[in-house]
Design an enzyme around this catalytic site. Structure first.
Site, PDB file in Angstrom:
ATOM      1  N   CYS A 115       0.815  -1.225   0.000  1.00 53.55           N
ATOM      2  CA  CYS A 115       0.000   0.000   0.000  1.00 53.55           C
ATOM      3  C   CYS A 115       0.849   1.277   0.000  1.00 53.55           C
ATOM      4  CB  CYS A 115      -0.949   0.002   1.191  1.00 53.55           C
ATOM      5  SG  CYS A 115      -2.116  -1.360   1.127  1.00 53.55           S
ATOM      6  N   HIS A 249      -3.292   7.723   1.596  1.00 55.94           N
ATOM      7  CA  HIS A 249      -3.675   6.360   1.237  1.00 55.94           C
ATOM      8  C   HIS A 249      -5.073   6.107   1.792  1.00 55.94           C
ATOM      9  CE1 HIS A 249      -3.831   2.149   0.642  1.00 55.94           C
ATOM     10  NE2 HIS A 249      -3.591   1.818   1.901  1.00 55.94           N
ATOM     11  N   ASN A 279      -9.968   0.204  -0.452  1.00 53.93           N
ATOM     12  CA  ASN A 279      -8.501   0.258  -0.410  1.00 53.93           C
ATOM     13  C   ASN A 279      -7.938  -0.380  -1.680  1.00 53.93           C
ATOM     14  OD1 ASN A 279      -5.788  -0.047   0.099  1.00 53.93           O
ATOM     15  ND2 ASN A 279      -6.041  -0.858   2.178  1.00 53.93           N
TER      16      ASN A 279
HETATM   17  O1  UT7 Z   1      -3.694  -0.536   3.437  1.00 51.44           O
HETATM   18  C1  UT7 Z   1      -2.817  -1.295   4.213  1.00 51.44           C
HETATM   19  C2  UT7 Z   1      -2.976  -0.985   5.605  1.00 51.44           C
HETATM   20  N1  UT7 Z   1      -4.210  -1.549   6.119  1.00 51.44           N
HETATM   21  C3  UT7 Z   1      -4.915  -0.854   6.948  1.00 51.44           C
HETATM   22  O2  UT7 Z   1      -4.582   0.281   7.213  1.00 51.44           O
HETATM   23  C4  UT7 Z   1      -6.077  -1.513   7.638  1.00 51.44           C
HETATM   24  C5  UT7 Z   1      -6.081  -1.110   9.062  1.00 51.44           C
HETATM   25  N2  UT7 Z   1      -7.132  -1.721   9.856  1.00 51.44           N
HETATM   26  C6  UT7 Z   1      -8.419  -1.406   9.727  1.00 51.44           C
HETATM   27  O3  UT7 Z   1      -8.808  -0.646   8.881  1.00 51.44           O
HETATM   28  C7  UT7 Z   1      -9.378  -1.972  10.764  1.00 51.44           C
HETATM   29  O4  UT7 Z   1      -8.637  -2.589  11.792  1.00 51.44           O
HETATM   30  C8  UT7 Z   1     -10.417  -2.975  10.206  1.00 51.44           C
HETATM   31  C9  UT7 Z   1     -11.417  -2.241   9.362  1.00 51.44           C
HETATM   32  C10 UT7 Z   1      -9.688  -4.015   9.361  1.00 51.44           C
HETATM   33  C11 UT7 Z   1     -11.171  -3.672  11.334  1.00 51.44           C
HETATM   34  O5  UT7 Z   1     -11.756  -2.722  12.201  1.00 51.44           O
HETATM   35  P1  UT7 Z   1     -11.567  -2.886  13.787  1.00 51.44           P
HETATM   36  O6  UT7 Z   1     -12.365  -1.824  14.391  1.00 51.44           O
HETATM   37  O7  UT7 Z   1     -10.078  -2.885  14.050  1.00 51.44           O
HETATM   38  O8  UT7 Z   1     -12.229  -4.280  14.074  1.00 51.44           O
HETATM   39  P2  UT7 Z   1     -11.600  -5.633  14.655  1.00 51.44           P
HETATM   40  O9  UT7 Z   1     -10.662  -6.239  13.655  1.00 51.44           O
HETATM   41  O10 UT7 Z   1     -11.063  -5.366  16.027  1.00 51.44           O
HETATM   42  O11 UT7 Z   1     -12.905  -6.522  14.745  1.00 51.44           O
HETATM   43  C12 UT7 Z   1     -14.011  -6.133  15.523  1.00 51.44           C
HETATM   44  C13 UT7 Z   1     -15.110  -7.173  15.362  1.00 51.44           C
HETATM   45  C14 UT7 Z   1     -14.646  -8.620  15.509  1.00 51.44           C
HETATM   46  O12 UT7 Z   1     -15.670  -9.312  16.209  1.00 51.44           O
HETATM   47  P3  UT7 Z   1     -15.512  -9.650  17.777  1.00 51.44           P
HETATM   48  O13 UT7 Z   1     -14.268 -10.479  17.863  1.00 51.44           O
HETATM   49  O14 UT7 Z   1     -15.374  -8.320  18.443  1.00 51.44           O
HETATM   50  O15 UT7 Z   1     -16.773 -10.374  18.070  1.00 51.44           O
HETATM   51  C15 UT7 Z   1     -14.609  -9.119  14.098  1.00 51.44           C
HETATM   52  O16 UT7 Z   1     -14.825 -10.512  14.011  1.00 51.44           O
HETATM   53  O17 UT7 Z   1     -15.687  -7.075  14.044  1.00 51.44           O
HETATM   54  C16 UT7 Z   1     -15.749  -8.380  13.476  1.00 51.44           C
HETATM   55  N3  UT7 Z   1     -15.644  -8.254  12.018  1.00 51.44           N
HETATM   56  C17 UT7 Z   1     -16.703  -8.085  11.220  1.00 51.44           C
HETATM   57  N4  UT7 Z   1     -18.013  -8.007  11.462  1.00 51.44           N
HETATM   58  C18 UT7 Z   1     -18.841  -7.811  10.411  1.00 51.44           C
HETATM   59  C19 UT7 Z   1     -14.511  -8.252  11.269  1.00 51.44           C
HETATM   60  N5  UT7 Z   1     -14.831  -8.100   9.969  1.00 51.44           N
HETATM   61  C20 UT7 Z   1     -16.178  -7.986   9.916  1.00 51.44           C
HETATM   62  C21 UT7 Z   1     -17.088  -7.789   8.859  1.00 51.44           C
HETATM   63  N6  UT7 Z   1     -18.403  -7.693   9.150  1.00 51.44           N
HETATM   64  N7  UT7 Z   1     -16.685  -7.660   7.582  1.00 51.44           N
END
Ligand code: UT7
Length: 325
Positions: A115, A249, A279
């Protein structure tokens, strides 16, 4: 001796025709439009057609950038494509694009910095042109991330899209204060395991799928991006108030708004396309730039700040005064 400036004289973007909305994904994985919008700001993404390759996307974007600069492909000395989703393991996607464009005088190669690929390729092209290794370059970010996603993994498949963006760089002795003003890159391979693809030619022999511990990447993002932004501002002896547009980005609206808040920028100074493009990895900055130039927000002579972080981890930032005097 007059100073050499490396001008960014034109930009072009290309998005594949097919749009996949959040609602479309609900039928594929256990997710919701509300979760995706709230956690990422993404509403839709563009996805390549079966027979469409990264080189096709790159070519469309490059042709638009060439037309915008009033140049022919034969005027180009250097083509760098930032991509982690090349057509083939080798030869490079850049050599294919060189041939498709008819850029017979150019040398062409790929850069792989995921990225952060666009800021890496921009820095390399800037250094090569500054060193006299040619006068004109096309720097392209082009990705077909849909091809390396695990479409059963809801934590990653909702985040990415496909597309390409290209900029023309031109060396000039008569444009002081324009072009690439400063650039700074970083790498830290200790964090490899939080964002990677679980395959490759010398490991599994398969292409593999993207794997990410998103919340860990998230924690690195704002901190590392704001530090590197301070570094480029210092290198250019500039203040944040002088930036007309942050063109970040486009990974997650919360990361973009975190940076916006840290830098104290209003909505009228930040380009956001993550809602429509998702992204697109190395393509996201030049695609956002092309959207904001096309709709008239970004104008000739304005100061732009680019920043990106990606798998590696790798990250960087650049300051550019867009256009020419
Ligand atoms: O471009 C390269 C660099 N990449 C990035 O910059 C990405 C950086 N990270 C992010 O943008 C975020 O961390 C995400 C969007 C990927 C995730 O958001 P988050 O607020 O960090 O969520 P999380 O990974 O901590 O997950 C929270 C909850 C989990 O459930 P539990 O364990 O709390 O019950 C996940 O299983 O959300 C759940 N979850 C979803 N729920 C519905 C994860 N993906 C999904 C989904 N739909 N698609």
């Amino acid at each position: 001796m007059p100073e050499t400036s490396i001008l960014m004289t034109s930009v072009g973007g290309y998005l594949p025709e097919r749009i996949v909305t959040n609602e479309d994904l609900v039928s594929m994985v256990d997710t919701s439009d509300e979760w995706i919008r709230q956690r990422t700001g993404i509403c839709q993404r563009h996805i390549v057609a079966e027979d469409e390759k990264t080189s096709d996307l790159a070519c469309h974007a490059a042709r638009k950038a060439l037309a915008g600069a009033g140049l022919e492909a034969t005027d180009i000395d250097l083509i760098i494509i930032a991509t982690s989703t090349p057509d083939d393991t080798f030869p490079s996607t850049a050599t294919r694009v060189q041939h498709m464009l008819g850029a017979t005088s150019a040398i062409a190669f790929d850069v792989q910095a995921v990225c952060a690929g666009f800021v890496y390729a921009l820095d390399i092209a800037d250094a090569m042109l500054r060193a006299g290794r040619g006068k004109r370059a096309i720097v392209i970010g082009a990705e077909s991330f849909s091809k390396i996603l695990d479409w059963e993994d809801r934590s990653t498949c909702v985040l990415f899209g496909d597309g390409a963006g290209a900029v023309i760089l031109e060396s000039s002795q008569d444009a002081d204060g324009y072009g690439v003003l400063a650039s700074k890159l970083h790498s830290d391979g200790a964090h490899r395991d939080i964002l990677y693809v679980d395959g490759g030619p010398s490991s599994t022999g398969q292409v593999g799928h993207l794997r990410m511990e998103g919340n860990k990447v998230f924690r690195h993002a704002v901190e590392k991006l704001s530090t590197v932004m301070d570094e480029v501002l210092e290198l250019a002896s500039m203040k944040v108030e002088q930036i007309d547009w942050l063109v970040p980005h486009q990974a997650n609206i919360r990361i973009i708004e975190g940076m916006q808040k840290k830098m104290g920028l209003g909505d009228d100074r930040v380009v956001k396309t993550v809602d429509r493009h998702a992204n697109t990895s190395a393509a996201s900055i030049p695609l956002a730039l092309s959207a904001a130039v096309a709709d008239g927000r970004i104008e000739n002579g304005q100061i732009l700040a680019f920043e990106a972080i990606g798998g590696g981890l790798v990250w960087g930032a650049a300051l550019v005064r867009f256009g020419r005097p």
